[in-house]
Design a protein around this motif. Structure first.
Motif, PDB file in Angstrom:
ATOM      1  N   LEU A  98       7.082   5.845 -12.897  1.00  0.00           N
ATOM      2  CA  LEU A  98       6.840   5.503 -14.299  1.00  0.00           C
ATOM      3  C   LEU A  98       5.965   6.528 -15.019  1.00  0.00           C
ATOM      4  O   LEU A  98       5.681   6.361 -16.195  1.00  0.00           O
ATOM      5  CB  LEU A  98       6.200   4.116 -14.404  1.00  0.00           C
ATOM      6  N   ASP A  99       5.535   7.557 -14.292  1.00  0.00           N
ATOM      7  CA  ASP A  99       4.677   8.595 -14.856  1.00  0.00           C
ATOM      8  C   ASP A  99       3.418   7.987 -15.491  1.00  0.00           C
ATOM      9  O   ASP A  99       3.062   8.275 -16.632  1.00  0.00           O
ATOM     10  CB  ASP A  99       5.444   9.434 -15.880  1.00  0.00           C
ATOM     11  N   LEU A 100       2.750   7.129 -14.710  1.00  0.00           N
ATOM     12  CA  LEU A 100       1.550   6.454 -15.197  1.00  0.00           C
ATOM     13  C   LEU A 100       0.343   7.379 -15.113  1.00  0.00           C
ATOM     14  O   LEU A 100       0.219   8.161 -14.181  1.00  0.00           O
ATOM     15  CB  LEU A 100       1.282   5.186 -14.378  1.00  0.00           C
ATOM     16  N   GLY A 101      -0.568   7.267 -16.061  1.00  0.00           N
ATOM     17  CA  GLY A 101      -1.756   8.106 -16.107  1.00  0.00           C
ATOM     18  C   GLY A 101      -3.022   7.369 -15.726  1.00  0.00           C
ATOM     19  O   GLY A 101      -4.106   7.776 -16.141  1.00  0.00           O
ATOM     20  N   PHE A 102      -2.906   6.276 -14.972  1.00  0.00           N
ATOM     21  CA  PHE A 102      -4.080   5.503 -14.589  1.00  0.00           C
ATOM     22  C   PHE A 102      -3.918   4.994 -13.163  1.00  0.00           C
ATOM     23  O   PHE A 102      -2.815   4.848 -12.674  1.00  0.00           O
ATOM     24  CB  PHE A 102      -4.337   4.334 -15.545  1.00  0.00           C
ATOM     25  N   PRO A 103      -5.038   4.727 -12.483  1.00  0.00           N
ATOM     26  CA  PRO A 103      -4.996   4.330 -11.074  1.00  0.00           C
ATOM     27  C   PRO A 103      -4.655   2.852 -10.883  1.00  0.00           C
ATOM     28  O   PRO A 103      -4.768   2.045 -11.809  1.00  0.00           O
ATOM     29  CB  PRO A 103      -6.419   4.624 -10.585  1.00  0.00           C
ATOM     30  N   LEU A 104      -4.272   2.540  -9.641  1.00  0.00           N
ATOM     31  CA  LEU A 104      -3.919   1.174  -9.268  1.00  0.00           C
ATOM     32  C   LEU A 104      -4.644   0.793  -7.981  1.00  0.00           C
ATOM     33  O   LEU A 104      -4.610   1.536  -7.004  1.00  0.00           O
ATOM     34  CB  LEU A 104      -2.407   1.055  -9.035  1.00  0.00           C
ATOM     35  N   TYR A 105      -5.309  -0.376  -8.004  1.00  0.00           N
ATOM     36  CA  TYR A 105      -5.920  -0.928  -6.795  1.00  0.00           C
ATOM     37  C   TYR A 105      -4.859  -1.673  -5.994  1.00  0.00           C
ATOM     38  O   TYR A 105      -4.072  -2.441  -6.560  1.00  0.00           O
ATOM     39  CB  TYR A 105      -7.010  -1.939  -7.140  1.00  0.00           C
ATOM     40  N   ALA A 106      -4.861  -1.487  -4.685  1.00  0.00           N
ATOM     41  CA  ALA A 106      -4.005  -2.241  -3.769  1.00  0.00           C
ATOM     42  C   ALA A 106      -4.794  -3.467  -3.302  1.00  0.00           C
ATOM     43  O   ALA A 106      -5.748  -3.349  -2.552  1.00  0.00           O
ATOM     44  CB  ALA A 106      -3.605  -1.377  -2.577  1.00  0.00           C
ATOM     45  N   ASP A 107      -4.382  -4.630  -3.761  1.00  0.00           N
ATOM     46  CA  ASP A 107      -5.042  -5.899  -3.440  1.00  0.00           C
ATOM     47  C   ASP A 107      -4.124  -6.691  -2.505  1.00  0.00           C
ATOM     48  O   ASP A 107      -3.714  -7.808  -2.812  1.00  0.00           O
ATOM     49  CB  ASP A 107      -5.314  -6.651  -4.750  1.00  0.00           C
ATOM     50  N   THR A 108      -3.801  -6.083  -1.367  1.00  0.00           N
ATOM     51  CA  THR A 108      -2.779  -6.637  -0.475  1.00  0.00           C
ATOM     52  C   THR A 108      -3.109  -8.025   0.058  1.00  0.00           C
ATOM     53  O   THR A 108      -2.205  -8.814   0.323  1.00  0.00           O
ATOM     54  CB  THR A 108      -2.508  -5.675   0.694  1.00  0.00           C
ATOM     55  N   ASP A 109      -4.378  -8.345   0.219  1.00  0.00           N
ATOM     56  CA  ASP A 109      -4.763  -9.677   0.698  1.00  0.00           C
ATOM     57  C   ASP A 109      -5.196 -10.607  -0.443  1.00  0.00           C
ATOM     58  O   ASP A 109      -5.621 -11.728  -0.214  1.00  0.00           O
ATOM     59  CB  ASP A 109      -5.867  -9.582   1.746  1.00  0.00           C
ATOM     60  N   LEU A 110      -5.083 -10.130  -1.667  1.00  0.00           N
ATOM     61  CA  LEU A 110      -5.447 -10.858  -2.889  1.00  0.00           C
ATOM     62  C   LEU A 110      -6.934 -11.221  -2.959  1.00  0.00           C
ATOM     63  O   LEU A 110      -7.322 -12.104  -3.721  1.00  0.00           O
ATOM     64  CB  LEU A 110      -4.579 -12.098  -3.088  1.00  0.00           C
ATOM     65  N   ALA A 111      -7.772 -10.538  -2.212  1.00  0.00           N
ATOM     66  CA  ALA A 111      -9.209 -10.821  -2.234  1.00  0.00           C
ATOM     67  C   ALA A 111      -9.822 -10.510  -3.600  1.00  0.00           C
ATOM     68  O   ALA A 111     -10.685 -11.253  -4.076  1.00  0.00           O
ATOM     69  CB  ALA A 111      -9.921 -10.036  -1.133  1.00  0.00           C
ATOM     70  N   VAL A 112      -9.379  -9.431  -4.241  1.00  0.00           N
ATOM     71  CA  VAL A 112      -9.902  -9.096  -5.570  1.00  0.00           C
ATOM     72  C   VAL A 112      -9.428 -10.144  -6.574  1.00  0.00           C
ATOM     73  O   VAL A 112     -10.213 -10.648  -7.387  1.00  0.00           O
ATOM     74  CB  VAL A 112      -9.475  -7.679  -6.002  1.00  0.00           C
ATOM     75  N   SER A 113      -8.161 -10.504  -6.509  1.00  0.00           N
ATOM     76  CA  SER A 113      -7.615 -11.538  -7.403  1.00  0.00           C
ATOM     77  C   SER A 113      -8.345 -12.856  -7.219  1.00  0.00           C
ATOM     78  O   SER A 113      -8.659 -13.551  -8.192  1.00  0.00           O
ATOM     79  CB  SER A 113      -6.121 -11.726  -7.132  1.00  0.00           C
ATOM     80  N   GLU A 114      -8.634 -13.224  -5.968  1.00  0.00           N
ATOM     81  CA  GLU A 114      -9.378 -14.455  -5.709  1.00  0.00           C
ATOM     82  C   GLU A 114     -10.786 -14.374  -6.289  1.00  0.00           C
ATOM     83  O   GLU A 114     -11.280 -15.354  -6.855  1.00  0.00           O
ATOM     84  CB  GLU A 114      -9.433 -14.726  -4.210  1.00  0.00           C
ATOM     85  N   ALA A 115     -11.441 -13.228  -6.164  1.00  0.00           N
ATOM     86  CA  ALA A 115     -12.799 -13.072  -6.684  1.00  0.00           C
ATOM     87  C   ALA A 115     -12.840 -13.228  -8.202  1.00  0.00           C
ATOM     88  O   ALA A 115     -13.827 -13.724  -8.753  1.00  0.00           O
ATOM     89  CB  ALA A 115     -13.371 -11.712  -6.275  1.00  0.00           C
ATOM     90  N   PHE A 116     -11.771 -12.827  -8.890  1.00  0.00           N
ATOM     91  CA  PHE A 116     -11.693 -12.978 -10.342  1.00  0.00           C
ATOM     92  C   PHE A 116     -11.083 -14.324 -10.734  1.00  0.00           C
ATOM     93  O   PHE A 116     -11.015 -14.653 -11.910  1.00  0.00           O
ATOM     94  CB  PHE A 116     -10.877 -11.836 -10.964  1.00  0.00           C
TER      95      PHE A 116
END
Length: 181
Positions: A98-116
């Motif tokens: 997609l030629d994106l110009g920003f980084p992506l976090y890999a939240d494979t265990d959804l721990a970041v999603s759970e924290a938010f």
């Protein structure tokens, strides 16, 4: 993400709450993949955009909209970072495709999603991140929040680009940046 002493919130975090500290794998547009502490990104406001997985049609639409408006990539006043369940290799392909110009976090265990407070089970079965955006200031305070509201599948909502732009402008207050509008 290291284990935390506090359980994840039952409800999504809200404006005025402190963003949780976390560390996860970050994939950059330049091809770097490394464990990155969220605090490292807080040298300026950060817009975290949670989405389901790379290459799902709704996520392609969202990230292409962000890319095409170029409203955050054009300035150096805000870090925009995606967060999804996809792993680093898929993130790398997604950024390149997609030629994106920003980084992506890999939240494979959804721990970041759970924290938010945005992890959920779609149709009561599959774990994923609720489509959502959090604007976090340099002090770690959430200044803006948007949550997908679709009654059956919150992944189907698309973040309101205009509203996000206004939230960033309000946070920056005295910066005349137009962010592509």
């Amino acid at each position: 993400m290291p284990p935390s002493d506090t359980p994840p919130p039952a409800e999504p975090l809200d404006v005025g709450d402190r963003a949780p500290a976390f560390e996860a794998t970050l994939v950059t547009p330049e091809g770097e993949t490394r464990e990155t502490n969220f605090a490292e990104l807080l040298d300026k406001p950060v817009l975290l955009s949670f989405y389901t997985v790379d290459f799902s049609p709704d996520c392609i639409e969202e990230w292409c909209t962000f890319r095409d408006f170029d409203w955050f990539a054009s300035g150096e006043e805000v870090n925009v970072v995606g967060v999804s369940k996809s792993g680093p290799r898929l993130h790398r392909r997604f950024i390149d495709r997609l030629d994106l110009g920003f980084p992506l976090y890999a939240d494979t265990d959804l721990a970041v999603s759970e924290a938010f407070g945005v992890a959920y089970r779609t149709f009561g079965v599959f774990r994923r991140s609720r489509r959502s955006c959090f604007l976090v200031d340099e002090d770690g305070e959430i200044r803006y929040r948007w949550l997908g509201e679709h009654w059956l599948d919150p992944t189907r909502d698309t973040p309101p680009v205009g509203e996000l732009h206004e939230a960033v402008q309000a946070e920056l207050a005295d910066d005349p940046e137009t962010f592509g509008f």
